[in-house]
Design a protein around this motif. Structure first.
Motif, PDB file in Angstrom:
ATOM      1  N   MET A  26       0.840  -1.196   0.000  1.00  0.00           N
ATOM      2  CA  MET A  26       0.000   0.000   0.000  1.00  0.00           C
ATOM      3  C   MET A  26       0.880   1.251   0.000  1.00  0.00           C
ATOM      4  N   VAL A  27       1.910   1.274   0.836  1.00  0.00           N
ATOM      5  CA  VAL A  27       2.818   2.427   0.886  1.00  0.00           C
ATOM      6  C   VAL A  27       3.518   2.587  -0.452  1.00  0.00           C
ATOM      7  N   GLU A  28       3.989   1.489  -1.015  1.00  0.00           N
ATOM      8  CA  GLU A  28       4.677   1.554  -2.313  1.00  0.00           C
ATOM      9  C   GLU A  28       3.745   2.109  -3.392  1.00  0.00           C
ATOM     10  N   MET A  29       2.492   1.637  -3.434  1.00  0.00           N
ATOM     11  CA  MET A  29       1.540   2.118  -4.432  1.00  0.00           C
ATOM     12  C   MET A  29       1.224   3.600  -4.207  1.00  0.00           C
ATOM     13  N   MET A  30       1.035   3.982  -2.932  1.00  0.00           N
ATOM     14  CA  MET A  30       0.716   5.381  -2.638  1.00  0.00           C
ATOM     15  C   MET A  30       1.807   6.319  -3.123  1.00  0.00           C
ATOM     16  N   PHE A  31       3.067   5.944  -2.926  1.00  0.00           N
ATOM     17  CA  PHE A  31       4.136   6.881  -3.244  1.00  0.00           C
ATOM     18  C   PHE A  31       4.670   6.733  -4.650  1.00  0.00           C
ATOM     19  N   ASN A  32       4.680   5.541  -5.203  1.00  0.00           N
ATOM     20  CA  ASN A  32       5.208   5.382  -6.560  1.00  0.00           C
ATOM     21  C   ASN A  32       4.164   5.682  -7.622  1.00  0.00           C
ATOM     22  N   ASP A  33       2.898   5.472  -7.323  1.00  0.00           N
ATOM     23  CA  ASP A  33       1.848   5.683  -8.332  1.00  0.00           C
ATOM     24  C   ASP A  33       0.961   6.873  -7.970  1.00  0.00           C
ATOM     25  N   THR A  34       0.242   6.751  -6.872  1.00  0.00           N
ATOM     26  CA  THR A  34      -0.734   7.765  -6.496  1.00  0.00           C
ATOM     27  C   THR A  34      -0.090   9.134  -6.315  1.00  0.00           C
ATOM     28  N   CYS A  35       1.022   9.202  -5.614  1.00  0.00           N
ATOM     29  CA  CYS A  35       1.681  10.492  -5.360  1.00  0.00           C
ATOM     30  C   CYS A  35       2.043  11.179  -6.672  1.00  0.00           C
ATOM     31  N   MET A  36       2.590  10.444  -7.596  1.00  0.00           N
ATOM     32  CA  MET A  36       2.993  11.052  -8.870  1.00  0.00           C
ATOM     33  C   MET A  36       1.775  11.525  -9.657  1.00  0.00           C
ATOM     34  N   ASP A  37       0.711  10.736  -9.661  1.00  0.00           N
ATOM     35  CA  ASP A  37      -0.508  11.148 -10.366  1.00  0.00           C
ATOM     36  C   ASP A  37      -1.072  12.433  -9.768  1.00  0.00           C
ATOM     37  N   VAL A  38      -1.125  12.489  -8.452  1.00  0.00           N
ATOM     38  CA  VAL A  38      -1.636  13.677  -7.764  1.00  0.00           C
ATOM     39  C   VAL A  38      -0.720  14.874  -8.020  1.00  0.00           C
ATOM     40  N   LEU A  39       0.580  14.675  -7.938  1.00  0.00           N
ATOM     41  CA  LEU A  39       1.528  15.762  -8.192  1.00  0.00           C
ATOM     42  C   LEU A  39       1.316  16.336  -9.588  1.00  0.00           C
ATOM     43  N   LYS A  40       1.184  15.494 -10.591  1.00  0.00           N
ATOM     44  CA  LYS A  40       0.985  15.970 -11.963  1.00  0.00           C
ATOM     45  C   LYS A  40      -0.316  16.762 -12.096  1.00  0.00           C
ATOM     46  N   MET A  41      -1.370  16.300 -11.432  1.00  0.00           N
ATOM     47  CA  MET A  41      -2.645  17.027 -11.476  1.00  0.00           C
ATOM     48  C   MET A  41      -2.506  18.390 -10.792  1.00  0.00           C
ATOM     49  N   PHE A  42      -1.844  18.417  -9.638  1.00  0.00           N
ATOM     50  CA  PHE A  42      -1.671  19.676  -8.925  1.00  0.00           C
ATOM     51  C   PHE A  42      -0.804  20.642  -9.723  1.00  0.00           C
ATOM     52  N   LEU A  43       0.200  20.132 -10.426  1.00  0.00           N
ATOM     53  CA  LEU A  43       1.032  20.995 -11.267  1.00  0.00           C
ATOM     54  C   LEU A  43       0.191  21.622 -12.374  1.00  0.00           C
ATOM     55  N   HIS A  44      -0.708  20.844 -12.933  1.00  0.00           N
ATOM     56  CA  HIS A  44      -1.581  21.353 -13.994  1.00  0.00           C
ATOM     57  C   HIS A  44      -2.534  22.429 -13.450  1.00  0.00           C
ATOM     58  N   TYR A  45      -3.250  22.102 -12.366  1.00  0.00           N
ATOM     59  CA  TYR A  45      -4.243  23.019 -11.833  1.00  0.00           C
ATOM     60  C   TYR A  45      -3.649  24.176 -11.046  1.00  0.00           C
ATOM     61  N   GLY A  46      -2.491  23.997 -10.452  1.00  0.00           N
ATOM     62  CA  GLY A  46      -1.885  25.041  -9.637  1.00  0.00           C
ATOM     63  C   GLY A  46      -0.767  25.795 -10.314  1.00  0.00           C
ATOM     64  N   ARG A  47      -0.654  25.652 -11.632  1.00  0.00           N
ATOM     65  CA  ARG A  47       0.455  26.256 -12.375  1.00  0.00           C
ATOM     66  C   ARG A  47       0.577  27.768 -12.120  1.00  0.00           C
ATOM     67  N   ALA A  48      -0.546  28.474 -12.084  1.00  0.00           N
ATOM     68  CA  ALA A  48      -0.490  29.932 -11.898  1.00  0.00           C
ATOM     69  C   ALA A  48       0.126  30.287 -10.546  1.00  0.00           C
ATOM     70  N   ASP A  49      -0.231  29.563  -9.497  1.00  0.00           N
ATOM     71  CA  ASP A  49       0.344  29.822  -8.179  1.00  0.00           C
ATOM     72  C   ASP A  49       1.833  29.491  -8.155  1.00  0.00           C
ATOM     73  N   LEU A  50       2.216  28.424  -8.819  1.00  0.00           N
ATOM     74  CA  LEU A  50       3.628  28.042  -8.861  1.00  0.00           C
ATOM     75  C   LEU A  50       4.451  29.073  -9.619  1.00  0.00           C
ATOM     76  N   GLU A  51       3.899  29.619 -10.703  1.00  0.00           N
ATOM     77  CA  GLU A  51       4.635  30.595 -11.509  1.00  0.00           C
ATOM     78  C   GLU A  51       4.775  31.931 -10.778  1.00  0.00           C
ATOM     79  N   ARG A  52       3.880  32.229  -9.829  1.00  0.00           N
ATOM     80  CA  ARG A  52       3.976  33.461  -9.045  1.00  0.00           C
ATOM     81  C   ARG A  52       5.097  33.402  -8.026  1.00  0.00           C
ATOM     82  N   GLN A  53       5.578  32.217  -7.689  1.00  0.00           N
ATOM     83  CA  GLN A  53       6.621  32.084  -6.655  1.00  0.00           C
ATOM     84  C   GLN A  53       7.927  32.703  -7.103  1.00  0.00           C
TER      85      GLN A  53
END
Length: 180
Positions: free
Chosen positions: A153-180
């Motif tokens: 479960m830990v391996e799946m959460m961090f190797n798969d789920t975490c990366m999927d979530v990170l990519k989604m957050f990068l897409h949706y939060g791009r404007a906030d990231l670019e303001r940094q």
């Protein structure tokens, strides 16, 4: 560039029956959400997070975090009681994943005990490594090592789920990231 999502946890074990916990999620320096220590609910801080994942995905992620926290607290408390570890003590966790420029990635999970490295999870081999060789670290390490479902479960959460979530957050939060 390189982007990192981190989940930070600080748990203070006051005694055998009282545990105080804080949790925070970050995308780089952007506060994504926090754990309500009274209800163990996750509160989101960025409006763009809601469309990033479906309600079912949010529910699954929140449930997985709650299960982890319950097991985490129980195992540390059991280990401390069985090995006469003095209270109070503090356990900190930092977990997450990094996405590098060439789309390679790395997940991580570190646990500290009273400000010192304690355990880490090797996400490539799905195994726990002891940083502090103590009776408590061996006990806590033995639980996930002996229950492959937990490590999987830990391996799946961090190797798969975490990366999927990170990519989604990068897409949706791009404007906030670019303001940094």
């Amino acid at each position: 560039g390189t982007f990192t999502i981190r989940l930070l946890q600080t748990t203070t074990f006051q005694n055998t029956s009282f545990v105080d916990m804080e949790g925070l999620g970050l995308l780089e320096d952007i506060k994504l959400g926090y754990l309500d220590k009274h209800t163990w609910s996750i509160h989101f801080c960025q409006p763009w997070m809601y469309p990033a994942l479906s309600r079912a995905d949010w529910d699954t992620t929140e449930n997985m975090i709650k299960i982890y926290l319950q097991l985490f607290n129980r195992k540390f408390n059991e280990g401390a009681m069985q090995r006469d570890i003095p209270y109070p003590f503090v356990v900190q966790g930092m977990a997450g994943c990094m996405l590098y420029p060439k789309r390679t990635s790395q997940a991580f999970f570190y646990v500290g005990y009273n400000g010192q490295d304690f355990l880490s999870f090797d996400t490539k081999n799905a195994s726990w490594t002891i940083s502090q060789d103590t009776k408590l670290s061996r006990y806590v390490q033995s639980f996930p090592q002996n229950y492959t479902t937990s490590s999987e479960m830990v391996e799946m959460m961090f190797n798969d789920t975490c990366m999927d979530v990170l990519k989604m957050f990068l897409h949706y939060g791009r404007a906030d990231l670019e303001r940094q």
